[in-house]
Design an enzyme around this catalytic site. Structure first.
Site, short mmCIF file in Angstrom:
data_model
loop_
_atom_site.label_atom_id
_atom_site.label_comp_id
_atom_site.label_asym_id
_atom_site.label_seq_id
_atom_site.Cartn_x
_atom_site.Cartn_y
_atom_site.Cartn_z
N LYS A 1 82.71 15.39 20.35
CA LYS A 1 82.95 14.12 21.04
C LYS A 1 84.37 13.98 21.58
O LYS A 1 84.60 13.24 22.54
CB LYS A 1 82.63 12.96 20.09
N SER B 1 76.60 20.60 16.62
CA SER B 1 77.37 19.61 17.36
C SER B 1 78.37 18.82 16.52
O SER B 1 79.30 18.22 17.06
CB SER B 1 76.42 18.63 18.07
#
Length: 408
Positions: free
Chosen positions: A59, A310
Protein backbone atom coordinates in the site's frame (compact mmCIF):
# COMPACT_ATOMS: atom_id res chain seq x y z
CA UNK A 1 -6.91 -12.28 -17.48
CA UNK A 2 -5.32 -11.94 -20.92
CA UNK A 3 -4.87 -8.31 -21.88
CA UNK A 4 -6.46 -7.20 -25.16
CA UNK A 5 -5.59 -4.10 -27.15
CA UNK A 6 -7.66 -1.17 -25.75
CA UNK A 7 -5.70 1.64 -24.13
CA UNK A 8 -6.10 1.59 -20.35
CA UNK A 9 -6.48 4.61 -18.10
CA UNK A 10 -3.06 3.91 -16.54
CA UNK A 11 -0.31 3.72 -19.14
CA UNK A 12 3.29 2.57 -19.02
CA UNK A 13 4.68 6.10 -18.69
CA UNK A 14 2.41 6.68 -15.67
CA UNK A 15 3.81 3.51 -14.12
CA UNK A 16 7.44 4.37 -14.90
CA UNK A 17 6.92 7.85 -13.42
CA UNK A 18 5.53 6.14 -10.31
CA UNK A 19 8.58 3.88 -10.12
CA UNK A 20 10.86 6.91 -10.26
CA UNK A 21 8.86 8.61 -7.50
CA UNK A 22 9.19 5.49 -5.33
CA UNK A 23 12.93 5.12 -5.82
CA UNK A 24 14.40 5.19 -2.32
CA UNK A 25 10.94 5.14 -0.75
CA UNK A 26 9.48 1.68 -1.44
CA UNK A 27 11.60 -1.43 -1.08
CA UNK A 28 12.24 -3.62 -4.10
CA UNK A 29 10.87 -6.68 -2.35
CA UNK A 30 12.44 -10.08 -2.95
CA UNK A 31 11.05 -12.89 -5.04
CA UNK A 32 11.49 -16.32 -3.46
CA UNK A 33 11.26 -19.56 -5.41
CA UNK A 34 8.97 -22.10 -3.72
CA UNK A 35 9.88 -25.70 -4.46
CA UNK A 36 7.01 -26.81 -2.23
CA UNK A 37 4.41 -24.94 -4.28
CA UNK A 38 6.08 -26.03 -7.50
CA UNK A 39 5.48 -29.60 -6.36
CA UNK A 40 1.78 -28.83 -5.91
CA UNK A 41 1.25 -26.91 -9.15
CA UNK A 42 3.71 -28.74 -11.40
CA UNK A 43 5.47 -25.62 -12.73
CA UNK A 44 8.01 -23.21 -11.18
CA UNK A 45 6.33 -20.98 -8.58
CA UNK A 46 7.73 -17.78 -7.09
CA UNK A 47 6.49 -15.63 -4.22
CA UNK A 48 6.66 -11.83 -4.56
CA UNK A 49 7.14 -10.81 -0.94
CA UNK A 50 5.24 -7.55 -0.49
CA UNK A 51 4.71 -8.69 3.10
CA UNK A 52 8.30 -7.51 3.55
CA UNK A 53 7.55 -4.05 2.12
CA UNK A 54 7.82 -0.89 4.24
CA UNK A 55 4.71 -0.59 6.44
CA UNK A 56 4.09 -4.30 5.86
CA UNK A 57 2.25 -4.24 2.53
CA UNK A 58 2.23 -2.92 -1.04
CA UNK A 59 0.00 0.00 0.00
CA UNK A 60 2.89 2.43 0.53
CA UNK A 61 3.43 2.38 -3.25
CA UNK A 62 0.05 3.77 -4.25
CA UNK A 63 -0.34 6.06 -1.24
CA UNK A 64 3.05 7.71 -1.74
CA UNK A 65 2.62 8.21 -5.49
CA UNK A 66 -0.84 9.73 -5.01
CA UNK A 67 0.35 12.10 -2.29
CA UNK A 68 3.62 13.02 -4.00
CA UNK A 69 1.58 14.42 -6.91
CA UNK A 70 -0.48 16.78 -4.74
CA UNK A 71 0.00 20.51 -5.20
CA UNK A 72 1.46 22.64 -2.43
CA UNK A 73 -2.01 23.99 -1.70
CA UNK A 74 -3.43 20.48 -1.41
CA UNK A 75 -0.58 19.38 0.84
CA UNK A 76 -1.23 22.33 3.12
CA UNK A 77 -4.83 21.16 3.64
CA UNK A 78 -3.66 17.71 4.76
CA UNK A 79 -4.98 14.30 3.76
CA UNK A 80 -7.63 11.97 5.07
CA UNK A 81 -7.94 8.23 4.47
CA UNK A 82 -10.02 5.21 5.44
CA UNK A 83 -8.76 1.71 5.98
CA UNK A 84 -8.95 -1.45 8.04
CA UNK A 85 -5.17 -1.43 8.34
CA UNK A 86 -2.74 -1.65 5.43
CA UNK A 87 -3.77 1.49 3.54
CA UNK A 88 -3.89 3.30 6.87
CA UNK A 89 -0.25 2.49 7.53
CA UNK A 90 0.75 3.29 3.95
CA UNK A 91 -0.90 6.72 4.09
CA UNK A 92 0.50 7.49 7.54
CA UNK A 93 4.05 6.61 6.48
CA UNK A 94 3.79 8.45 3.14
CA UNK A 95 2.41 11.51 4.91
CA UNK A 96 5.30 11.50 7.36
CA UNK A 97 7.85 11.20 4.56
CA UNK A 98 6.22 14.07 2.65
CA UNK A 99 5.57 16.27 5.67
CA UNK A 100 1.78 16.21 5.30
CA UNK A 101 -0.74 16.08 8.16
CA UNK A 102 -2.88 12.92 7.99
CA UNK A 103 -6.14 11.77 9.55
CA UNK A 104 -7.05 8.11 9.16
CA UNK A 105 -10.45 6.57 9.89
CA UNK A 106 -10.37 2.92 10.94
CA UNK A 107 -13.10 0.48 12.07
CA UNK A 108 -13.64 0.20 15.82
CA UNK A 109 -12.64 -3.46 15.67
CA UNK A 110 -9.47 -2.89 13.62
CA UNK A 111 -6.53 -5.00 14.78
CA UNK A 112 -4.73 -3.24 17.63
CA UNK A 113 -1.24 -3.67 16.08
CA UNK A 114 -2.46 -1.96 12.88
CA UNK A 115 -4.00 0.93 14.84
CA UNK A 116 -0.83 1.31 16.92
CA UNK A 117 1.44 1.24 13.84
CA UNK A 118 -0.68 3.87 12.07
CA UNK A 119 -0.38 6.18 15.06
CA UNK A 120 3.34 5.54 15.36
CA UNK A 121 3.81 6.63 11.75
CA UNK A 122 2.28 9.97 12.78
CA UNK A 123 -1.36 9.85 11.70
CA UNK A 124 -4.31 10.93 13.81
CA UNK A 125 -6.48 7.80 14.05
CA UNK A 126 -10.25 8.03 14.45
CA UNK A 127 -12.19 4.82 15.10
CA UNK A 128 -15.70 4.67 13.61
CA UNK A 129 -18.11 1.98 12.40
CA UNK A 130 -17.35 -1.64 11.72
CA UNK A 131 -16.78 -1.89 7.95
CA UNK A 132 -14.63 -0.37 5.21
CA UNK A 133 -17.78 1.31 3.86
CA UNK A 134 -18.38 2.94 7.25
CA UNK A 135 -14.89 4.43 7.44
CA UNK A 136 -14.92 5.52 3.80
CA UNK A 137 -18.15 7.43 4.44
CA UNK A 138 -16.62 9.10 7.48
CA UNK A 139 -13.46 10.00 5.55
CA UNK A 140 -15.44 11.54 2.69
CA UNK A 141 -17.45 13.62 5.15
CA UNK A 142 -14.23 14.80 6.80
CA UNK A 143 -12.78 15.71 3.41
CA UNK A 144 -15.85 17.79 2.53
CA UNK A 145 -15.87 19.45 5.95
CA UNK A 146 -12.18 20.27 6.32
CA UNK A 147 -10.89 20.41 2.76
CA UNK A 148 -8.39 17.62 3.40
CA UNK A 149 -7.61 15.55 0.31
CA UNK A 150 -9.17 12.08 0.38
CA UNK A 151 -6.55 9.43 -0.40
CA UNK A 152 -8.70 6.59 -1.64
CA UNK A 153 -7.32 3.09 -1.00
CA UNK A 154 -7.77 1.97 -4.62
CA UNK A 155 -10.01 4.18 -6.78
CA UNK A 156 -7.56 6.65 -8.31
CA UNK A 157 -5.22 6.45 -11.32
CA UNK A 158 -2.20 7.55 -9.26
CA UNK A 159 -2.84 4.81 -6.68
CA UNK A 160 -3.16 2.19 -9.42
CA UNK A 161 0.04 3.46 -11.06
CA UNK A 162 1.89 3.12 -7.76
CA UNK A 163 0.68 -0.43 -7.21
CA UNK A 164 1.62 -1.29 -10.80
CA UNK A 165 5.30 -0.92 -9.94
CA UNK A 166 5.03 -4.36 -8.35
CA UNK A 167 4.57 -5.77 -11.87
CA UNK A 168 7.66 -3.99 -13.23
CA UNK A 169 9.74 -5.57 -10.47
CA UNK A 170 8.27 -9.01 -11.18
CA UNK A 171 9.24 -8.72 -14.86
CA UNK A 172 12.82 -7.89 -13.88
CA UNK A 173 13.06 -10.60 -11.24
CA UNK A 174 11.30 -13.39 -13.18
CA UNK A 175 11.72 -12.46 -16.86
CA UNK A 176 10.07 -15.64 -18.12
CA UNK A 177 6.97 -15.31 -15.93
CA UNK A 178 3.79 -16.53 -17.64
CA UNK A 179 1.16 -16.13 -14.91
CA UNK A 180 0.79 -13.68 -12.02
CA UNK A 181 -1.72 -14.44 -9.27
CA UNK A 182 -2.68 -11.48 -7.11
CA UNK A 183 -5.16 -10.84 -4.24
CA UNK A 184 -8.01 -8.51 -5.19
CA UNK A 185 -10.18 -6.39 -2.90
CA UNK A 186 -11.07 -2.99 -4.31
CA UNK A 187 -8.79 -3.82 -7.22
CA UNK A 188 -5.94 -1.30 -7.07
CA UNK A 189 -3.14 -3.86 -7.02
CA UNK A 190 -4.82 -6.22 -9.48
CA UNK A 191 -5.55 -3.38 -11.89
CA UNK A 192 -1.99 -2.12 -11.58
CA UNK A 193 -0.57 -5.51 -12.51
CA UNK A 194 -3.00 -5.81 -15.43
CA UNK A 195 -2.12 -2.34 -16.72
CA UNK A 196 1.62 -2.97 -16.54
CA UNK A 197 1.43 -6.36 -18.22
CA UNK A 198 -0.88 -5.01 -20.93
CA UNK A 199 1.74 -2.42 -21.80
CA UNK A 200 4.97 -4.41 -21.74
CA UNK A 201 4.16 -8.13 -21.42
CA UNK A 202 0.72 -8.89 -22.89
CA UNK A 203 1.56 -12.60 -23.01
CA UNK A 204 1.49 -12.76 -19.18
CA UNK A 205 -1.80 -13.98 -17.72
CA UNK A 206 -3.02 -12.15 -14.60
CA UNK A 207 -5.42 -13.90 -12.23
CA UNK A 208 -7.16 -11.92 -9.50
CA UNK A 209 -8.23 -13.80 -6.38
CA UNK A 210 -10.96 -12.81 -3.92
CA UNK A 211 -12.35 -14.40 -0.78
CA UNK A 212 -15.55 -16.24 -1.66
CA UNK A 213 -17.33 -14.43 1.17
CA UNK A 214 -16.42 -11.07 -0.36
CA UNK A 215 -16.33 -11.73 -4.10
CA UNK A 216 -17.59 -8.37 -5.32
CA UNK A 217 -15.79 -8.49 -8.66
CA UNK A 218 -17.66 -11.53 -9.93
CA UNK A 219 -21.05 -9.85 -9.52
CA UNK A 220 -19.77 -6.55 -10.86
CA UNK A 221 -18.20 -8.12 -13.95
CA UNK A 222 -21.46 -9.96 -14.62
CA UNK A 223 -23.33 -6.64 -14.32
CA UNK A 224 -20.78 -4.78 -16.44
CA UNK A 225 -20.23 -2.07 -13.82
CA UNK A 226 -19.14 -1.74 -10.18
CA UNK A 227 -21.97 -3.18 -8.10
CA UNK A 228 -22.30 -3.27 -4.34
CA UNK A 229 -22.20 -6.83 -3.06
CA UNK A 230 -23.31 -8.14 0.30
CA UNK A 231 -20.19 -9.48 1.96
CA UNK A 232 -19.93 -11.96 4.81
CA UNK A 233 -17.32 -12.07 7.53
CA UNK A 234 -13.98 -13.35 6.25
CA UNK A 235 -10.57 -13.82 7.80
CA UNK A 236 -9.20 -12.02 4.71
CA UNK A 237 -10.43 -8.63 5.91
CA UNK A 238 -7.83 -6.81 3.83
CA UNK A 239 -9.70 -7.72 0.62
CA UNK A 240 -13.25 -7.64 2.02
CA UNK A 241 -14.52 -4.78 -0.17
CA UNK A 242 -18.21 -4.65 -1.13
CA UNK A 243 -17.89 -2.39 -4.19
CA UNK A 244 -14.99 -2.35 -6.69
CA UNK A 245 -13.45 1.01 -7.53
CA UNK A 246 -14.48 2.51 -10.88
CA UNK A 247 -10.89 3.02 -12.09
CA UNK A 248 -9.55 -0.46 -11.23
CA UNK A 249 -12.79 -2.13 -12.29
CA UNK A 250 -12.56 -0.68 -15.79
CA UNK A 251 -8.92 -1.74 -16.12
CA UNK A 252 -9.64 -5.28 -14.94
CA UNK A 253 -12.76 -5.49 -17.11
CA UNK A 254 -10.83 -4.34 -20.19
CA UNK A 255 -8.14 -6.86 -19.27
CA UNK A 256 -10.52 -9.80 -19.54
CA UNK A 257 -11.99 -10.03 -16.02
CA UNK A 258 -10.42 -13.34 -14.98
CA UNK A 259 -11.29 -13.62 -11.28
CA UNK A 260 -11.19 -16.63 -8.96
CA UNK A 261 -12.50 -17.01 -5.42
CA UNK A 262 -11.18 -19.08 -2.53
CA UNK A 263 -12.87 -20.41 0.60
CA UNK A 264 -11.95 -19.71 4.21
CA UNK A 265 -10.48 -23.22 4.41
CA UNK A 266 -8.38 -22.56 1.30
CA UNK A 267 -7.03 -19.35 2.86
CA UNK A 268 -6.20 -20.91 6.21
CA UNK A 269 -4.42 -23.86 4.56
CA UNK A 270 -2.41 -21.45 2.42
CA UNK A 271 -1.42 -19.33 5.41
CA UNK A 272 -0.22 -22.43 7.25
CA UNK A 273 1.61 -23.66 4.14
CA UNK A 274 3.46 -20.36 3.64
CA UNK A 275 4.41 -20.17 7.32
CA UNK A 276 5.69 -23.76 7.42
CA UNK A 277 7.29 -24.13 4.00
CA UNK A 278 8.32 -20.59 3.00
CA UNK A 279 9.02 -19.42 6.56
CA UNK A 280 7.03 -16.22 5.93
CA UNK A 281 4.42 -14.47 8.07
CA UNK A 282 1.60 -13.28 5.80
CA UNK A 283 -1.87 -11.97 6.59
CA UNK A 284 -4.89 -13.97 5.35
CA UNK A 285 -5.66 -11.54 2.50
CA UNK A 286 -2.03 -11.73 1.43
CA UNK A 287 -2.10 -15.48 0.75
CA UNK A 288 -5.22 -15.45 -1.45
CA UNK A 289 -3.11 -16.12 -4.53
CA UNK A 290 -1.34 -19.05 -2.90
CA UNK A 291 -4.73 -20.37 -1.79
CA UNK A 292 -5.92 -20.36 -5.40
CA UNK A 293 -2.82 -22.25 -6.54
CA UNK A 294 -3.31 -24.90 -3.87
CA UNK A 295 -7.06 -25.24 -4.36
CA UNK A 296 -6.98 -25.58 -8.16
CA UNK A 297 -3.40 -26.28 -9.28
CA UNK A 298 -4.59 -27.60 -12.64
CA UNK A 299 -5.59 -24.05 -13.66
CA UNK A 300 -2.03 -22.74 -13.36
CA UNK A 301 -0.02 -25.05 -15.58
CA UNK A 302 1.23 -22.12 -17.68
CA UNK A 303 4.36 -21.30 -15.72
CA UNK A 304 6.46 -19.93 -14.26
CA UNK A 305 3.86 -18.53 -11.87
CA UNK A 306 4.39 -15.61 -9.48
CA UNK A 307 2.02 -15.31 -6.52
CA UNK A 308 2.01 -11.88 -4.89
CA UNK A 309 2.04 -11.98 -1.08
CA UNK A 310 0.37 -8.61 -0.69
CA UNK A 311 0.82 -8.00 3.04
CA UNK A 312 2.08 -9.31 6.35
CA UNK A 313 0.24 -7.17 8.89
CA UNK A 314 -1.56 -9.70 11.07
CA UNK A 315 -2.58 -9.52 14.70
CA UNK A 316 -0.76 -12.34 16.56
CA UNK A 317 -4.06 -13.42 18.13
CA UNK A 318 -5.66 -13.65 14.70
CA UNK A 319 -2.61 -15.55 13.46
CA UNK A 320 -3.06 -18.06 16.27
CA UNK A 321 -6.73 -18.62 15.40
CA UNK A 322 -6.09 -18.85 11.68
CA UNK A 323 -3.24 -21.31 12.13
CA UNK A 324 -5.48 -23.51 14.25
CA UNK A 325 -8.10 -23.31 11.50
CA UNK A 326 -5.44 -24.20 8.95
CA UNK A 327 -4.26 -27.15 11.00
CA UNK A 328 -7.83 -28.45 11.19
CA UNK A 329 -8.36 -27.92 7.44
CA UNK A 330 -5.11 -29.78 6.71
CA UNK A 331 -6.13 -32.74 8.91
CA UNK A 332 -3.50 -31.91 11.52
CA UNK A 333 -5.81 -30.86 14.30
CA UNK A 334 -9.23 -32.17 15.24
CA UNK A 335 -11.80 -31.93 17.96
CA UNK A 336 -13.44 -35.04 19.41
CA UNK A 337 -16.41 -35.56 21.70
CA UNK A 338 -16.44 -38.94 23.44
CA UNK A 339 -19.12 -40.42 25.72
CA UNK A 340 -17.73 -42.49 28.60
CA UNK A 341 -19.25 -44.54 31.39
CA UNK A 342 -18.76 -42.57 34.62
CA UNK A 343 -16.35 -44.89 36.42
CA UNK A 344 -12.88 -44.47 37.94
CA UNK A 345 -10.13 -44.79 35.32
CA UNK A 346 -12.37 -44.31 32.25
CA UNK A 347 -10.74 -41.02 31.28
CA UNK A 348 -7.26 -42.43 31.92
CA UNK A 349 -8.01 -45.38 29.63
CA UNK A 350 -9.17 -43.03 26.86
CA UNK A 351 -6.03 -40.91 27.14
CA UNK A 352 -3.81 -44.00 27.02
CA UNK A 353 -5.62 -45.23 23.88
CA UNK A 354 -5.10 -41.83 22.25
CA UNK A 355 -1.42 -41.91 23.19
CA UNK A 356 -1.02 -45.38 21.69
CA UNK A 357 -2.57 -44.03 18.46
CA UNK A 358 -0.03 -41.19 18.32
CA UNK A 359 -2.49 -38.37 19.04
CA UNK A 360 -1.14 -35.39 20.97
CA UNK A 361 -3.80 -33.97 23.30
CA UNK A 362 -3.84 -30.16 23.37
CA UNK A 363 -6.88 -29.55 25.58
CA UNK A 364 -9.48 -31.58 27.51
CA UNK A 365 -12.93 -30.66 28.85
CA UNK A 366 -14.63 -33.15 31.17
CA UNK A 367 -18.41 -32.62 31.49
CA UNK A 368 -20.25 -34.64 34.12
CA UNK A 369 -23.74 -33.12 33.88
CA UNK A 370 -25.91 -32.22 30.90
CA UNK A 371 -29.49 -32.54 29.73
CA UNK A 372 -28.53 -35.15 27.13
CA UNK A 373 -26.25 -37.19 29.42
CA UNK A 374 -27.43 -40.27 31.25
CA UNK A 375 -26.83 -40.36 35.00
CA UNK A 376 -23.89 -42.73 34.54
CA UNK A 377 -22.29 -40.90 31.60
CA UNK A 378 -19.70 -38.18 31.14
CA UNK A 379 -18.70 -36.37 27.96
CA UNK A 380 -15.07 -35.59 27.17
CA UNK A 381 -14.23 -32.94 24.55
CA UNK A 382 -10.66 -32.99 23.32
CA UNK A 383 -8.50 -31.02 20.92
CA UNK A 384 -6.00 -33.42 19.40
CA UNK A 385 -2.97 -32.72 17.26
CA UNK A 386 -2.43 -35.32 14.52
CA UNK A 387 -0.01 -36.00 11.67
CA UNK A 388 -2.42 -35.51 8.79
CA UNK A 389 -5.68 -36.83 7.28
CA UNK A 390 -4.56 -40.48 7.18
CA UNK A 391 -3.52 -40.36 10.82
CA UNK A 392 -6.89 -38.78 11.73
CA UNK A 393 -8.74 -41.62 10.04
CA UNK A 394 -6.54 -44.27 11.68
CA UNK A 395 -6.96 -42.69 15.12
CA UNK A 396 -10.76 -42.62 14.79
CA UNK A 397 -10.83 -46.21 13.55
CA UNK A 398 -8.73 -47.31 16.53
CA UNK A 399 -10.95 -45.57 19.09
CA UNK A 400 -14.15 -46.89 17.55
CA UNK A 401 -12.60 -50.34 17.41
CA UNK A 402 -12.07 -50.04 21.20
CA UNK A 403 -15.78 -49.36 21.62
CA UNK A 404 -15.74 -45.58 22.22
CA UNK A 405 -18.77 -43.50 21.15
CA UNK A 406 -17.34 -40.58 19.20
CA UNK A 407 -18.72 -37.38 17.74
CA UNK A 408 -16.27 -35.31 15.65
Amino acid sequence: MRQPGPALSVGIEDIRDAARALDGVATVTPVERSSALAGVVGVPVYLKCENLQRSGSFKIRGAYVRMSRLSEAERARGVVAASAGNHAQGVALAARLLGIRSVVYMPTDAALPKVAATREYGAEVRLVGTTVDDVLTAAREESERSGAVLIHPFDHVDVVAGQATVALEILEQVPDVRTVVVPVGGGGLGAGVVAAMAAVAPHVRVVGVQAARAGGYLQSLAAGEPTKTVTASTMADGIAVSTPGHVPFQIIKDGGGHIRTVSEEDISRALLFVAERAKLIVEPAGVAGVAALMAHPEEYDDGPVVAVLSGGNIDPLVLLRVLRHGLASAGRYMQLRVRLVDRPGALADLLQDLARSGGNIMHVDHVRTGVDLAIDEVEVTMQVETKGPEHCAALLDHLRGEGYRISE
